[in-house]
Design a protein around this motif. Structure first.
Motif, PDB file in Angstrom:
ATOM      1  N   THR A  37       0.848  -1.186   0.000  1.00 53.21           N
ATOM      2  CA  THR A  37       0.000   0.000   0.000  1.00 53.21           C
ATOM      3  C   THR A  37       0.883   1.235   0.000  1.00 53.21           C
ATOM      4  OG1 THR A  37      -0.161   0.078   2.410  1.00 53.21           O
ATOM      5  CG2 THR A  37      -1.859  -1.163   1.247  1.00 53.21           C
ATOM      6  N   LYS A  96      -0.080  11.036   4.614  1.00 50.53           N
ATOM      7  CA  LYS A  96       0.739  10.017   5.257  1.00 50.53           C
ATOM      8  C   LYS A  96       0.650  10.132   6.769  1.00 50.53           C
ATOM      9  CE  LYS A  96       5.079   7.678   4.330  1.00 50.53           C
ATOM     10  NZ  LYS A  96       6.336   7.715   3.527  1.00 50.53           N
ATOM     11  N   THR A 127      -5.138   5.289   5.789  1.00 45.91           N
ATOM     12  CA  THR A 127      -4.705   3.947   5.428  1.00 45.91           C
ATOM     13  C   THR A 127      -5.761   3.322   4.524  1.00 45.91           C
ATOM     14  OG1 THR A 127      -5.753   3.000   7.409  1.00 45.91           O
ATOM     15  CG2 THR A 127      -3.407   3.551   7.568  1.00 45.91           C
TER      16      THR A 127
END
Length: 128
Positions: free
Chosen positions: A58, A65, A69
């Protein structure tokens, strides 16, 4: 033919968390690379996160960041984007996309033209 349907968008406050999901018909998602993109008013569509076929790799954009997710739920034939610590600048329509043409195992695809099918998008609005 693949149909992708996003869900889970909404209006939240800065600092909140939210998940959006992408469900599919016509393909088993786990076999193909998937991507998340977003488009804010007056801006170009931008890459947010991507997941390789079978979810082995991923990648998330630098701007998200540590906060966003992405992961697969193979039992539901879906992919989700979980967003923490949301900011007003995260406000956009979020799209999922799938690449069903040839791909390299383990590779994440970053560019919109590399994807073959798109969902209709779901609005995420973050108030300050």
């Amino acid at each position: 033919q693949v149909q992708l349907v996003e869900s889970g968008g909404g209006l939240v406050q800065a600092g909140d968390s939210l998940s959006v999901s992408c469900a599919a018909s016509g393909r088993t998602l786990s076999y193909f690379p998937m991507g998340w993109f977003r488009q804010a008013p007056g801006k170009e569509r931008e890459f947010v996160a991507g997941i390789s076929s079978r979810g082995s790799d991923t990648v998330v954009a630098t701007s998200v960041k540590g906060r966003f997710t992405t992961f697969r739920d193979n039992a539901k034939n879906s992919v989700s984007l979980h967003m923490n610590s949301l900011k007003p600048e995260d406000t956009a329509i979020y799209y999922c996309a799938i690449r069903t043409s040839g791909h390299i195992s383990g590779r994440v695809y970053y560019d919109a033209p590399e994807y073959d099918y798109w969902g209709q998008g779901t609005q995420v609005t973050v108030s300050s």
